[in-house]
Structure formats: C-alpha cells, structure tokens
Design a protein around this motif. Structure first.
Motif, PDB file in Angstrom:
ATOM      1  N   ARG A   1       0.817  -1.221   0.000  1.00 47.52           N
ATOM      2  CA  ARG A   1       0.000   0.000   0.000  1.00 47.52           C
ATOM      3  C   ARG A   1       0.843   1.259   0.000  1.00 47.52           C
ATOM      4  O   ARG A   1       0.561   2.203  -0.749  1.00 47.52           O
ATOM      5  CB  ARG A   1      -0.934  -0.019   1.218  1.00 47.52           C
ATOM      6  N   SER A   2       1.902   1.298   0.805  1.00 47.07           N
ATOM      7  CA  SER A   2       2.706   2.522   0.860  1.00 47.07           C
ATOM      8  C   SER A   2       3.371   2.795  -0.480  1.00 47.07           C
ATOM      9  O   SER A   2       3.467   3.945  -0.923  1.00 47.07           O
ATOM     10  CB  SER A   2       3.763   2.424   1.967  1.00 47.07           C
ATOM     11  N   GLY A   3       3.841   1.740  -1.154  1.00 46.06           N
ATOM     12  CA  GLY A   3       4.474   1.926  -2.448  1.00 46.06           C
ATOM     13  C   GLY A   3       3.500   2.396  -3.504  1.00 46.06           C
ATOM     14  O   GLY A   3       3.813   3.290  -4.309  1.00 46.06           O
ATOM     15  N   LEU A   4       2.313   1.810  -3.537  1.00 49.08           N
ATOM     16  CA  LEU A   4       1.322   2.241  -4.527  1.00 49.08           C
ATOM     17  C   LEU A   4       0.865   3.664  -4.255  1.00 49.08           C
ATOM     18  O   LEU A   4       0.756   4.480  -5.186  1.00 49.08           O
ATOM     19  CB  LEU A   4       0.122   1.295  -4.538  1.00 49.08           C
ATOM     20  N   ASP A   5       0.597   3.985  -2.987  1.00 45.58           N
ATOM     21  CA  ASP A   5       0.165   5.349  -2.663  1.00 45.58           C
ATOM     22  C   ASP A   5       1.208   6.376  -3.102  1.00 45.58           C
ATOM     23  O   ASP A   5       0.865   7.448  -3.622  1.00 45.58           O
ATOM     24  CB  ASP A   5      -0.094   5.482  -1.164  1.00 45.58           C
TER      25      ASP A   5
ATOM     26  N   PRO B   1      -6.595  10.247  -9.116  1.00 46.84           N
ATOM     27  CA  PRO B   1      -8.004  10.528  -9.424  1.00 46.84           C
ATOM     28  C   PRO B   1      -8.601   9.665 -10.540  1.00 46.84           C
ATOM     29  O   PRO B   1      -9.835   9.612 -10.671  1.00 46.84           O
ATOM     30  CB  PRO B   1      -7.975  12.009  -9.850  1.00 46.84           C
ATOM     31  N   LEU B   2      -7.765   9.020 -11.326  1.00 49.54           N
ATOM     32  CA  LEU B   2      -8.280   8.222 -12.435  1.00 49.54           C
ATOM     33  C   LEU B   2      -8.821   6.867 -11.989  1.00 49.54           C
ATOM     34  O   LEU B   2      -9.578   6.230 -12.730  1.00 49.54           O
ATOM     35  CB  LEU B   2      -7.182   7.999 -13.481  1.00 49.54           C
ATOM     36  N   PHE B   3      -8.439   6.416 -10.794  1.00 51.66           N
ATOM     37  CA  PHE B   3      -8.788   5.062 -10.356  1.00 51.66           C
ATOM     38  C   PHE B   3      -9.861   5.105  -9.276  1.00 51.66           C
ATOM     39  O   PHE B   3      -9.731   5.803  -8.273  1.00 51.66           O
ATOM     40  CB  PHE B   3      -7.543   4.342  -9.845  1.00 51.66           C
ATOM     41  N   GLN B   4     -10.885   4.279  -9.480  1.00 52.69           N
ATOM     42  CA  GLN B   4     -12.001   4.235  -8.533  1.00 52.69           C
ATOM     43  C   GLN B   4     -11.779   3.246  -7.392  1.00 52.69           C
ATOM     44  O   GLN B   4     -12.471   3.312  -6.375  1.00 52.69           O
ATOM     45  CB  GLN B   4     -13.300   3.864  -9.266  1.00 52.69           C
ATOM     46  N   ALA B   5     -10.839   2.320  -7.568  1.00 46.64           N
ATOM     47  CA  ALA B   5     -10.541   1.345  -6.508  1.00 46.64           C
ATOM     48  C   ALA B   5      -9.116   0.839  -6.700  1.00 46.64           C
ATOM     49  O   ALA B   5      -8.635   0.759  -7.834  1.00 46.64           O
ATOM     50  CB  ALA B   5     -11.519   0.174  -6.544  1.00 46.64           C
ATOM     51  N   THR B   6      -8.461   0.517  -5.599  1.00 41.44           N
ATOM     52  CA  THR B   6      -7.116  -0.063  -5.655  1.00 41.44           C
ATOM     53  C   THR B   6      -6.994  -1.138  -4.590  1.00 41.44           C
ATOM     54  O   THR B   6      -7.556  -1.021  -3.502  1.00 41.44           O
ATOM     55  CB  THR B   6      -6.013   0.989  -5.425  1.00 41.44           C
TER      56      THR B   6
END
Length: 223
Positions: free
Chosen positions: A116-120, A130-135
């Motif tokens: 999670r920290s890397g993706l964030d 803003p382009l992604f509705q879920a991760t």
C-alpha cells in the motif's frame, strides 16, 4: 463478449502502467547484498515480480523464516520507497491512455503486488490517483494469483465479473483473473513475454499500452 462490453478495467501496476521492473530488480539486489545473500540473476528476479513481497522473497530465497522475510522486505523498501532524483517513469503513453479510457466512460482500478505505501507513493507522484475508482495491494488482501483482490474490487464497485477485464504483464495476473472467472488481457512489454502469457489463455495480448483503446474499440474519447 466483445471487447466493447467491458465496463471496468483493472490494471496491474509494475510492468503494465509503470516502467519499474529494472528498479525493482536493482533494489532486491541491493537488499540481498546487504544481508550477504547470493545475488540472483536478473531474469530470476523478474520472474517473481507481480507477487506480494513476502511471496516473492520466499520464491527467491526459499526455506527461510518469517524474521528473514521481514528483514529482507524492510531493506528492499528502504531502497525502493525513498524518492530519488528521477522518479520511476510511466510507460510511454500510459497517462494519455488512462485519461482517454476514463473520458470514454470506463471505470479504472488497480490490482497490484505492490504494498500500500508503495502504490500510494507512485499514485501521488504521478498524479494518477483521481483516475482510479478502486485499488488493492497485496499487503491488505492476498497475493496474486489468489483472486481475492479482484473479488474485493468487484464488490466495492458493484460490478459483475463479466463486465470486468484484468490487464497485466505476468502470468500471475492472468491466473488470478482465471481464478476469479474474469477475462484477462496480456501485455507483452513488461516481465513475461507473449509465449508465456498465451499459455494462460488471455482474450488477447497487446505490445504497448497505447494499443489498448483501439483494442477496446475506442476512438478518441468515444467508444
């Protein structure tokens, strides 16, 4: 189902959206060197990209305990996470492709072996959040090829499995999609080549992310 019927596009990240494979390999080698471990060949390290970090470490250095996993993972993150002078690049045309797909009305999500920290961090660095509705990341659900992260995304976005397409560069992405009963599209410019991907029966393969709108039947901002 034709490619035009998908409503939700779920992307892997490393090797699919971001050109980060060489950076991941380099950071794993640095972490291994610090611990006095055998430095494995690049191709072997590339082969585990897409798995969760714990699962990847266990595949590279099997038979070690949880304390070993934690130490190597922590050392890897120490190298990978701090921002460098040159942020890891997106693949050419990735930003424009994602923006085109959102403009065309597709919902977008990410299912990644990253933590999670890397993706964030990379979502904020690139401005793509803003382009992604879920991760979903492997440390908050289960590692690929377990389908749990796909099930969770479908539930969160109230989307049926037949309306979703998984897009990724590794066999882990394609097997995860198959385990979820979901169609998958392979991309050949990341970790695994087309020959390895087609063994898992994707609905197709593309050689650049910029080919995706045309594959889906999109023209500009309209489908």
């Amino acid at each position: 189902m034709t490619s035009r019927d998908y409503k939700l596009l779920i992307f892997d990240w490393d090797g699919t959206v971001m050109d980060s494979v060489s950076h991941i390999v380099h950071c794993i080698k640095l972490a291994a060197a610090e611990m006095g471990l055998e430095i494995l060949p690049d191709e072997r390290i590339k082969g585990i990209i897409g798995l969760g970090l714990t699962e990847a470490i266990d595949a590279l250095y099997p038979g070690r305990g949880s304390a070993f996993h934690r130490e190597l993972a922590d050392r890897y993150r120490d190298h990978y996470l701090p921002p460098g002078p040159s942020p890891t690049p997106l693949f050419d045309g990735a930003r424009e492709t994602l923006e085109t797909l959102r403009g065309a009305g597709y919902r977008l999500a990410v299912a990644t072996g990253k933590g999670r920290s890397g993706l964030d961090r990379v979502l904020d660095e690139t401005g793509l959040r803003p382009l992604f509705q879920a991760t979903r990341t492997s440390d908050v659900t289960r590692s690929k090829p377990d389908p749990l992260m796909l099930h969770q995304i479908l539930e969160e976005l109230e989307t049926g499995v037949s309306d979703a397409l998984m897009i990724g560069d590794t066999e882990w992405d394609l097997v995860m999609a198959a385990n979820a009963g979901m169609d998958a599209l392979g991309v050949t410019y990341g970790v695994h080549d087309a020959e390895r991907l087609v063994r898992h029966h994707p609905v197709g393969c593309i050689d650049a992310i910029t080919e995706l709108p045309a594959w889906l039947g999109c023209s500009g901002a309209a489908c």
